[in-house]
Design a protein around this motif. Structure first.
Motif, short mmCIF file in Angstrom:
data_model
loop_
_atom_site.label_atom_id
_atom_site.label_comp_id
_atom_site.label_asym_id
_atom_site.label_seq_id
_atom_site.Cartn_x
_atom_site.Cartn_y
_atom_site.Cartn_z
N GLY A 373 -78.32 19.03 -62.39
CA GLY A 373 -79.01 17.67 -62.33
C GLY A 373 -79.71 17.53 -61.22
N SER A 374 -80.00 18.51 -60.51
CA SER A 374 -81.09 18.32 -59.24
C SER A 374 -81.86 19.56 -59.27
CB SER A 374 -80.01 18.30 -57.78
OG SER A 374 -80.99 18.33 -56.94
N GLU A 375 -83.08 19.48 -58.61
CA GLU A 375 -83.80 20.72 -58.62
C GLU A 375 -83.40 21.56 -57.17
OE1 GLU A 375 -88.34 18.77 -59.10
OE2 GLU A 375 -86.89 17.54 -58.25
N ALA A 376 -82.45 20.85 -56.28
CA ALA A 376 -82.31 21.62 -55.01
C ALA A 376 -81.01 22.57 -55.22
CB ALA A 376 -81.69 20.45 -54.30
N GLU A 377 -80.99 23.34 -54.12
CA GLU A 377 -79.72 24.24 -54.05
C GLU A 377 -79.17 24.12 -52.51
OE1 GLU A 377 -82.45 27.48 -54.68
OE2 GLU A 377 -82.98 26.58 -56.49
N VAL A 378 -78.09 24.54 -52.46
CA VAL A 378 -77.39 24.41 -51.19
C VAL A 378 -76.75 25.83 -50.74
CG1 VAL A 378 -75.11 23.66 -52.16
CG2 VAL A 378 -75.64 23.31 -49.64
N LEU A 379 -77.20 26.35 -49.55
CA LEU A 379 -76.89 27.52 -49.08
C LEU A 379 -75.98 27.66 -47.71
CD1 LEU A 379 -80.11 27.55 -50.00
CD2 LEU A 379 -79.86 29.88 -50.13
N GLU A 380 -75.26 28.71 -47.62
CA GLU A 380 -74.59 29.04 -46.47
C GLU A 380 -75.29 30.22 -45.83
OE1 GLU A 380 -70.11 29.54 -44.47
OE2 GLU A 380 -70.46 29.14 -46.78
N PHE A 381 -75.78 30.04 -44.70
CA PHE A 381 -76.43 31.29 -43.77
C PHE A 381 -75.41 31.55 -42.57
CE2 PHE A 381 -80.12 29.39 -45.92
CZ PHE A 381 -80.85 30.79 -46.28
N ILE A 382 -75.54 32.68 -42.33
CA ILE A 382 -74.96 33.23 -40.91
C ILE A 382 -76.11 33.59 -39.81
CG2 ILE A 382 -73.67 35.01 -39.30
CD1 ILE A 382 -71.72 35.13 -41.90
N VAL A 383 -76.13 32.75 -38.75
CA VAL A 383 -77.24 32.78 -38.06
C VAL A 383 -77.19 34.22 -37.16
CG1 VAL A 383 -78.65 32.08 -35.75
CG2 VAL A 383 -77.48 30.42 -37.67
N ARG A 384 -78.23 35.09 -37.31
CA ARG A 384 -78.33 36.37 -36.66
C ARG A 384 -78.59 36.19 -35.26
NH1 ARG A 384 -80.88 40.35 -41.27
NH2 ARG A 384 -78.85 40.31 -42.90
N PRO A 385 -78.41 36.98 -34.25
CA PRO A 385 -78.71 37.03 -32.85
C PRO A 385 -80.38 37.23 -32.75
CG PRO A 385 -76.86 38.54 -33.17
CD PRO A 385 -77.13 38.15 -34.57
N ASN A 386 -80.76 36.33 -31.92
CA ASN A 386 -81.98 36.39 -31.55
C ASN A 386 -83.12 36.02 -32.74
OD1 ASN A 386 -81.71 37.58 -28.88
ND2 ASN A 386 -81.60 39.71 -29.80
N SER A 387 -82.60 35.39 -33.70
CA SER A 387 -83.40 34.87 -34.70
C SER A 387 -84.14 33.58 -34.41
CB SER A 387 -82.48 34.37 -35.71
OG SER A 387 -81.48 33.48 -35.56
N PRO A 388 -85.13 33.20 -34.93
CA PRO A 388 -85.93 31.90 -34.32
C PRO A 388 -84.99 30.73 -34.33
CG PRO A 388 -87.29 33.21 -36.16
CD PRO A 388 -85.89 33.79 -36.22
N ALA A 389 -83.99 30.66 -35.14
CA ALA A 389 -83.03 29.38 -35.10
C ALA A 389 -82.16 29.34 -33.77
CB ALA A 389 -81.88 29.56 -36.17
N THR A 390 -82.24 30.35 -33.06
CA THR A 390 -81.47 30.31 -31.84
C THR A 390 -82.35 30.14 -30.65
OG1 THR A 390 -81.83 32.70 -31.42
CG2 THR A 390 -79.81 32.02 -32.62
N LYS A 391 -83.73 29.84 -30.99
CA LYS A 391 -84.70 29.57 -29.75
C LYS A 391 -85.05 28.15 -29.71
CE LYS A 391 -85.78 34.63 -30.09
NZ LYS A 391 -86.70 35.46 -30.45
N ALA A 392 -84.72 27.35 -30.19
CA ALA A 392 -85.20 25.80 -30.22
C ALA A 392 -84.17 24.87 -31.00
CB ALA A 392 -86.46 25.73 -31.01
N SER A 393 -84.32 23.74 -30.53
CA SER A 393 -83.33 22.74 -31.32
C SER A 393 -83.78 22.50 -32.80
CB SER A 393 -83.40 21.37 -30.79
OG SER A 393 -84.87 21.03 -30.66
N ILE A 394 -82.93 22.11 -33.64
CA ILE A 394 -83.15 21.97 -35.00
C ILE A 394 -84.36 21.22 -35.29
CG2 ILE A 394 -82.41 21.01 -37.08
CD1 ILE A 394 -79.61 21.61 -36.15
N LYS A 395 -84.63 20.14 -34.56
CA LYS A 395 -85.81 19.32 -34.85
C LYS A 395 -87.22 20.11 -34.15
CE LYS A 395 -85.79 16.56 -30.68
NZ LYS A 395 -85.61 15.28 -30.09
N GLU A 396 -86.94 21.04 -33.46
CA GLU A 396 -88.09 22.03 -33.17
C GLU A 396 -88.44 23.03 -33.98
OE1 GLU A 396 -86.77 22.30 -28.96
OE2 GLU A 396 -88.00 20.60 -28.24
N LEU A 397 -87.55 23.53 -34.82
CA LEU A 397 -87.59 24.72 -35.74
C LEU A 397 -88.73 24.60 -36.74
CD1 LEU A 397 -83.89 25.53 -36.59
CD2 LEU A 397 -85.62 26.73 -35.14
N ARG A 398 -89.04 23.25 -36.98
CA ARG A 398 -90.49 23.24 -37.89
C ARG A 398 -89.80 23.76 -39.36
NH1 ARG A 398 -95.99 23.82 -34.70
NH2 ARG A 398 -95.63 22.30 -33.09
#
Length: 446
Positions: A373-398
């Motif tokens: 009933g929605s176009e969307a999906e929900v996912l669960e990721f594990i953040v890997r070391p030195n990935s882009p997600a570890t180098k900025a706050s969530i709002k700065e990740l773009r």
């Protein structure tokens, strides 16, 4: 990624359409030329006519070069054989759809792994488990646990009495105050809206909220519905889903299972000793009333026909049944079924897609759920070391504008995401996203 699909039936064609739009090279095998022509007309795929359990067809499909082999033929044994042969011929990963719960027992699963099959999936079992889970949360239309229940996605339709109506979707954390839940999106008139603006809740919106375990009860109260204890339930259809639901719950509640086939009804009566089996056609209104449909707490329609399930569920809802769940395999009917008030729709194609899609992603995806009933999906990721997600706050990740991080599990701690939060290596992150951005999200966590 090079993907070979064995079986061009409903499941195979749906997977081909879904995966072909994600920069994958898809080849599909089937012995029926008409089915292959239908798939080729709807998706960018290479077709191979032949029996997927033969070396000739598998070699013609270049299985030795494929990254993922998916066996979804109608016959279970064909899937097991095809997946095993594909792995032996060089497929990097091989998975198969099955219809036998015995194969999933721990000791037996190991045998299949030794045969070269990486993963077995049983859509009917997963569908039955979803129904059982929803019967414990009757005020929701969908309920999905992540990280062993420490984070949950709660989905419900807003009743006129809901206290959310008129409020803004986006709920930001105040300085120094941690959120316990967060609205990530709503679905309105067939359109999914990510919670990033001053949009307000309206009656009949379907709301998607990520919540910590300690806040789930509070979130459910926003729906305007109360949770109801299920004591009496009617199941329409002696399908694998119906039988599994009855098997799991017949010790806890009074269950009536309706099936129009007399031979099947007798067999079911022998299998389900604490379930009342009734040989009747669920489309006959008088017969359903005679079986006290109006006194049921829950009604689950899981026959093999979407039309029957929709009509019977609509009648059950009019009779005042508190929780109504219908299996709707025809994707074109899902919006119709939801618009007439059926509480929850289940669909084996979408369930299977959720099981398989994570195998096509390079990032470490622990779970993925397609939302009916929605176009969307929900996912669960594990953040890997030195990935882009570890180098900025969530709002700065773009992140893509149609993507939102809902919650984070870090060891024993659980957080609802806010813009100023920084992610750490090995965090488990629950992300809500539209399909067109799924392939882009992995970059941030990889």
């Amino acid at each position: 990624m090079r993907i070979v699909i064995a079986g061009a039936g409903e499941m195979g064609s749906h997977l081909a359409k879904m995966l072909s739009g994600n920069t994958h090279d898809i080849t599909i095998i089937d012995s029926d030329p008409k089915l292959l022509a239908d798939v080729a007309g709807a998706a960018d795929v290479i077709t191979v006519e032949g029996d997927s359990t033969t070396f000739a067809a598998l070699r013609k499909a270049s299985v030795r070069k494929c990254d993922l082999f998916i066996a979804v033929n109608h016959i279970e044994n064909d899937n097991v054989v095809a997946a095993m042969l594909a792995k032996q011929l060089g497929a990097k990963k091989s998975i198969a759809r099955i219809d036998n719960n015995e194969y999933l027992e721990p000791n037996n699963k190991e045998i299949f792994i030794n045969m070269g099959i990486d993963y077995l999936f049983y859509p009917e079992k997963v569908a039955a488990q979803e129904v059982i889970n929803l019967l414990g949360h009757t005020s929701t239309t969908e309920y999905v646990d992540f990280s062993n229940g420490r984070l949950s996605l709660v989905v419900f339709r807003l009743d006129a009495t809901s206290s959310l109506i008129g409020q803004e979707l986006f709920r930001a954390a105040e300085d120094g105050v941690e959120l316990s839940y967060r609205t990530v999106a709503i679905s309105r008139a067939g359109q999914t809206i990510i919670a990033r603006s001053d949009e307000h809740f309206m009656e009949d919106d379907t709301v998607y909220i990520i919540a910590r375990q300690d806040a789930v009860k509070e979130v459910m109260e926003f729906s305007g519905h109360t949770n109801v204890a299920i004591k009496n339930m009617m199941i329409l259809g002696g399908s694998r889903i119906g039988v599994r639901i009855a098997t799991e719950l017949q010790e806890e509640m009074n269950i009536k299972l309706i099936d129009y086939n007399a031979d099947k009804a007798y067999k079911l009566a022998e299998m389900l000793d604490k379930t009342l089996i009734i040989n009747e056609d669920g489309r006959h209104i008088e017969a359903m009333l005679e079986e006290n449909l109006n006194n049921m707490d829950a009604f689950v329609a899981v026959t093999g026909r979407s039309e029957t399930n929709i009509l019977a569920s609509m009648f059950a809802k009019r009779m005042g049944v508190k929780k109504v769940i219908a299996e709707v395999e025809n994707l074109d009917y899902i919006d119709l079924a939801e618009s007439i008030g059926i509480d929850t729709i289940i669909n084996k194609k979408l369930i299977t897609a959720s099981n398989i899609f994570r195998f096509t992603m390079a990032t470490d995806v622990q779970a993925i759920k397609y939302l009916t009933g929605s176009e969307a999906e929900v996912l669960e990721f594990i953040v890997r070391p030195n990935s882009p997600a570890t180098k900025a706050s969530i709002k700065e990740l773009r992140l893509p504008p149609d993507t939102i991080i809902g919650g984070v599990v870090r060891g024993d701690k659980v957080f609802i995401a806010s813009g100023n939060m920084e992610l750490h290596a090995y965090d488990r992150v629950v992300v809500f996203s539209m399909p067109q951005s799924i392939s882009k999200i992995g970059y941030y966590f990889n």
